[in-house]
Motif scaffolding. Structure first.
Motif, PDB file in Angstrom:
ATOM      1  N   LYS A  38       0.840  -1.197   0.000  1.00 21.81           N
ATOM      2  CA  LYS A  38       0.000   0.000   0.000  1.00 21.81           C
ATOM      3  C   LYS A  38       0.872   1.242   0.000  1.00 21.81           C
ATOM      4  CE  LYS A  38      -3.712   2.494   0.372  1.00 21.81           C
ATOM      5  NZ  LYS A  38      -4.598   2.592  -0.790  1.00 21.81           N
ATOM      6  N   ASP A  39       0.651   2.088  -0.994  1.00 24.97           N
ATOM      7  CA  ASP A  39       1.354   3.369  -1.061  1.00 24.97           C
ATOM      8  C   ASP A  39       0.364   4.489  -0.823  1.00 24.97           C
ATOM      9  OD1 ASP A  39       3.624   2.003  -1.851  1.00 24.97           O
ATOM     10  OD2 ASP A  39       3.105   2.154  -3.972  1.00 24.97           O
ATOM     11  N   TYR A  40       0.804   5.504  -0.128  1.00 28.16           N
ATOM     12  CA  TYR A  40      -0.020   6.696   0.022  1.00 28.16           C
ATOM     13  C   TYR A  40       0.625   7.846  -0.737  1.00 28.16           C
ATOM     14  CZ  TYR A  40      -3.087   4.600   3.421  1.00 28.16           C
ATOM     15  OH  TYR A  40      -4.025   3.816   4.012  1.00 28.16           O
ATOM     16  N   PRO A  41      -0.145   8.520  -1.586  1.00 22.28           N
ATOM     17  CA  PRO A  41       0.418   9.662  -2.318  1.00 22.28           C
ATOM     18  C   PRO A  41       0.608  10.840  -1.366  1.00 22.28           C
ATOM     19  CG  PRO A  41      -1.913   9.440  -2.790  1.00 22.28           C
ATOM     20  CD  PRO A  41      -1.556   8.277  -1.923  1.00 22.28           C
TER      21      PRO A  41
ATOM     22  N   ALA B 225      -9.617   0.584   2.661  1.00 24.06           N
ATOM     23  CA  ALA B 225      -8.655   1.066   1.675  1.00 24.06           C
ATOM     24  C   ALA B 225      -8.394  -0.037   0.649  1.00 24.06           C
ATOM     25  CB  ALA B 225      -7.346   1.459   2.366  1.00 24.06           C
ATOM     26  N   ARG B 226      -7.937   0.385  -0.524  1.00 24.20           N
ATOM     27  CA  ARG B 226      -7.669  -0.545  -1.610  1.00 24.20           C
ATOM     28  C   ARG B 226      -6.160  -0.761  -1.688  1.00 24.20           C
ATOM     29  NH1 ARG B 226      -7.829  -0.108  -7.560  1.00 24.20           N
ATOM     30  NH2 ARG B 226      -7.275   2.055  -7.272  1.00 24.20           N
TER      31      ARG B 226
ATOM     32  N   PRO C 245     -13.102   3.871  -4.314  1.00 24.10           N
ATOM     33  CA  PRO C 245     -12.148   2.955  -3.660  1.00 24.10           C
ATOM     34  C   PRO C 245     -10.868   3.639  -3.194  1.00 24.10           C
ATOM     35  CG  PRO C 245     -12.990   1.980  -5.675  1.00 24.10           C
ATOM     36  CD  PRO C 245     -13.475   3.395  -5.647  1.00 24.10           C
ATOM     37  N   ASP C 246     -10.524   4.775  -3.811  1.00 22.57           N
ATOM     38  CA  ASP C 246      -9.269   5.435  -3.453  1.00 22.57           C
ATOM     39  C   ASP C 246      -9.471   6.629  -2.526  1.00 22.57           C
ATOM     40  OD1 ASP C 246      -7.543   3.757  -4.816  1.00 22.57           O
ATOM     41  OD2 ASP C 246      -7.959   4.743  -6.722  1.00 22.57           O
TER      42      ASP C 246
ATOM     43  N   GLU D  24      -9.769   6.811   0.594  1.00 19.60           N
ATOM     44  CA  GLU D  24      -8.997   6.772   1.837  1.00 19.60           C
ATOM     45  C   GLU D  24      -7.587   7.320   1.628  1.00 19.60           C
ATOM     46  OE1 GLU D  24      -6.792   5.320   5.204  1.00 19.60           O
ATOM     47  OE2 GLU D  24      -6.525   4.442   3.243  1.00 19.60           O
ATOM     48  N   ASP D  25      -7.054   7.170   0.414  1.00 15.12           N
ATOM     49  CA  ASP D  25      -5.711   7.689   0.119  1.00 15.12           C
ATOM     50  C   ASP D  25      -5.661   9.202   0.225  1.00 15.12           C
ATOM     51  OD1 ASP D  25      -5.458   5.130  -0.551  1.00 15.12           O
ATOM     52  OD2 ASP D  25      -4.705   5.438  -2.578  1.00 15.12           O
TER      53      ASP D  25
END
Lengths: 450, 281
Positions: A33-36, A98-99, B275-276, B278-279
């Motif tokens: 899992k990466d977070y930008p 989260a994906r 789906p994204d 949370e990012d």
């Protein structure tokens, strides 16, 4: 007995979802899992890449990498690791919040995540309203939520507060309500993050008892905790995450011990390093030093693996360049450097045996070593003839392993005594006798719990 | 090829059916969220839910004071019992519902970031609840205001009875579709929320809410016809005041289908980005 609404929900949901044939509830394959870290105008690009379902470009923070994990039905798994190791991210991926950026997460069955007790509770609304909405968010229908409400109110046990706005609650009461909602959900997989770290002792016990019953009924638990006691008590297996990767996976008891030892070593590393470095630097030039030494007749190799109750013989040669008769100190310390036991040959009137003009030999034996499982350090010091100053230091990492759940670092000799029949008095074992003792007096003299 | 098409259609149908089942399963959540919206507005005030009735009445009184007594505005086609305020009320309340639904809907996901990050649920329901709450309140206000005007002697055609709910339904779909797009974008780029109050007045003046379409200059009228609000509000007024035929059944069905399509498009776009979330939260 009528089945509760929650039990019905659980049965219905597990029937609706096709469970995996092999009983795996959660399967993670190569998950990362990466977070930008995009800000400002770059967030428009982030939106564009999300729309195109492409991995975000630019600066990334990798929270998790290359995680392979299978959670089986009925398993209890503790997730441990330092702050920022990726525990919460792992739970988010498993809960489906989260994906994953890489790899795949498979879920079979109903997952209820309590990633934070009372997440989304609103201070203006009553406990009852908040509980109902929390149930709805977790997917209970109106009828199920209404049926579960008495159970929630009973478990939370906060009396008339249930109808007052949440802002009047103490933080402990909020936690009680949050956990009470959890108990009503009865999911196939329960995910809890630091749930047991809060609340008073009585409530913690209640939560532990509930979780134990949930596990006994075949539930599956994923527990994140910094309290190793909770992990050891509730979990059969443990997963140790370190900087987003799996450091170790296996039996909860041994993993938690390794983790604690690692923590102790890390804490000790900073202080002990300069201390032993100074002694080492002095060692080569010092008039007294431990020239060679053996453990059970063999050259010591780190780490030395022992079991509780083993017998250990330490022997060695101390060099005294001035020809005096040196002394030797032997010590045990925990992995964090805190001393456990130390003895100097001088204290017990032992003189080292002269081998030649400069060399003296010694041997000592620890019978039935009472050390409990954990990581320790064995240290030897050469001392001067008056046994006043430490000169040299040699040390060895020792890992003690045993299949025991005793707490602490040493086993104190003890025995459990049998009481006479019907609790009759027995002065020989210091038992005053049950019928004889005045119950009220005993209770009154009991120290009041704070 | 034919096979592909057929399976594709079957897949789509299955998706639609799934969404409908989903909605039915989650109706409790929507109701709970709506109840919370209601509480958010009125819990803690002395008059409570009475405000839902008092607010539109106070607004009506204000407009009546300004336009009828002070400025004495009259529209050219207006009949004897058709004051400007009546014409204004027919369009203003739908507009207020749309405006509030867009503002609240656009911020709905970000405002509930704590849930979206911690609980696995479909965050589209947050937008649905915000939009539906705004519409429910303003539709109620609209009904009250129109009833009061009628009681005061205003002439309204019976056509209104069936066209009023259909117009509101179509507008709800328009608002929902737009709010879903905005809410999803707002998660990534927080510029949407400050931008919206600047854009909405523009939309207001580009719509026949405060002045009739006939008053706008000729070239502008050609543009305004394409504003969906024109197509929704003008027929409603025409039907209500008896100035025109209003919607035919086919027109009503067509408008509803278009608006529902827009809502479905918003639903799809939102879930493509969801789906994204949370990012970016």
């Amino acid at each position: 007995m009528r089945p509760t609404a929650a039990a019905v929900a659980r049965a219905a949901s597990s029937a609706a979802q096709t469970p995996a044939d092999d009983g795996a509830l959660i399967v993670l394959r190569g998950v990362g899992k990466d977070y930008p870290l995009a800000r400002g105008w770059r967030r428009w690009r982030l939106l564009w890449s999300a729309w195109r379902r492409q991995p975000p470009r630019g600066a990334l923070f990798t929270a998790l990498d290359d995680i392979n994990l299978t959670v089986w039905r009925g398993q209890s798994l503790g997730v441990i690791g330092a702050n920022g190791a990726g525990k919460s991210t792992l739970l988010k991926l498993i809960a489906g919040v989260a994906r994953p950026s890489r790899g795949e997460v498979q879920r079979h069955g109903r997952v209820a995540a309590l990633l934070e007790l009372g997440a989304g509770f609103h201070p203006e609304y009553s406990g009852r309203d908040n509980a109902l909405l929390a149930c709805a968010l977790q997917g209970l229908s109106a009828a199920q939520a209404r049926a579960a409400l008495p159970q929630i109110v009973a478990f939370a046990d906060i009396g008339a507060h249930i109808d007052l706005p949440l802002k009047t609650y103490s933080s402990g009461m909020v936690v009680r309500l949050g956990f009470a909602v959890l108990t009503a959900l009865q999911p196939d997989l329960l995910i809890t993050d630091e749930v047991l770290a809060v609340g008073d002792e009585a409530f913690q016990k209640k939560c532990m008892a509930w979780m134990e019953r949930y596990l006994a009924d075949g539930g599956t638990l994923l527990l994140v905790s910094h309290g190793m006691y909770h992990v050891q008590k509730l979990c059969r297996h443990a997963l140790w995450l370190h900087q987003g990767r799996v450091q170790a996976y296996g039996d909860a008891l041994s993993i938690t011990r390794d983790y604690l030892a690692w923590h102790e070593r890390r804490a000790a590393a900073s202080t002990a390093q300069d201390e032993s470095a100074a002694l080492h630097a002095a060692g080569s030039a010092a008039p007294y030093r431990v020239l060679r030494w053996w453990v059970n007749g063999q050259s010591p190799q780190a780490p030395l693996r022992l079991a509780t109750g083993d017998t250990l013989t330490i022997s060695g040669v101390v060099q005294a360049s001035d020809g005096a008769r040196p002394h030797v100190a032997v010590g045990w310390a925990r992995a964090d450097g805190s001393p456990l036991y130390g003895v100097v040959s001088d204290m017990e009137g032992v003189a080292l045996q002269r081998l030649d003009a400069q060399h003296h030999g010694f041997a000592l034996r620890f019978e039935a070593l009472p050390l409990l499982p954990g990581d320790y350090e064995l240290r030897l010091h050469a001392m001067d003839a008056q046994a006043l100053r430490l000169f040299d230091q040699v040390q060895l990492r020792v890992q003690v392993r045993a299949n025991t759940r005793e707490l602490g670092c040493v086993r104190l000799p003890h025995s459990w005594l049998a009481l006479p029949p019907a609790g009759m008095a027995d002065p020989a074992i210091g038992w005053p006798g049950w019928p004889a003792c005045d119950v009220t007096a005993v209770q009154r003299s009991w120290p009041r719990q704070p | 090829m034919n096979q592909d098409l057929r399976s594709g259609v079957r897949h789509r149908l299955k998706c639609v059916r799934g969404a409908a089942l989903d909605f039915w399963a989650q109706r409790h959540l929507v109701r709970a969220l709506l109840w919370r919206q209601w509480q958010q507005r009125y819990a803690g005030s002395a008059l409570g839910g009475l405000w839902a009735l008092l607010q539109p009445l106070a607004q009506l009184a204000l407009y009546a004071l300004v336009f009828q007594w002070i400025f004495q505005v009259r529209l050219p086609q207006a009949g004897a019992n058709q004051p400007y305020v009546l014409w204004l009320a027919l369009g203003l309340w739908p507009w207020m519902a749309l405006q509030e639904a867009l503002v609240r809907g656009a911020g709905a996901v970000v405002a509930h970031a704590a849930w979206v990050q911690k609980v696995a649920f479909d965050s589209a329901w947050l937008v649905v609840a915000a939009v539906a709450a705004a519409f429910a309140l303003h539709a109620l206000g609209h009904a009250v205001v129109l009833a009061l005007l009628m009681a005061g002697g205003a002439a309204l055609a019976p056509h209104l009875l069936w066209q009023w709910p259909l117009t509101w339904l179509a507008l709800l779909a328009v608002a929902l579709g737009t709010a879903l797009w905005l809410a999803a974008a707002q998660v990534y780029v927080r510029d949407i929320e400050p931008l919206l109050p600047q854009v909405l007045p523009l939309v207001l003046y580009a719509s026949p809410v405060l002045y009739p379409l006939a008053l706008a200059p000729e070239p502008l009228q050609a543009v305004l016809v394409f504003n969906p609000l024109t197509g929704l509000l003008e027929p409603l007024r025409a039907a209500a005041l008896g100035w025109g035929p209003g919607w035919s059944a086919a027109q009503a069905a067509g408008a509803l289908a278009l608006c529902a399509g827009w809502a479905a498009l918003g639903w799809w776009g939102f879930h493509r980005l969801a789906p994204d979330f949370e990012d970016a939260l």
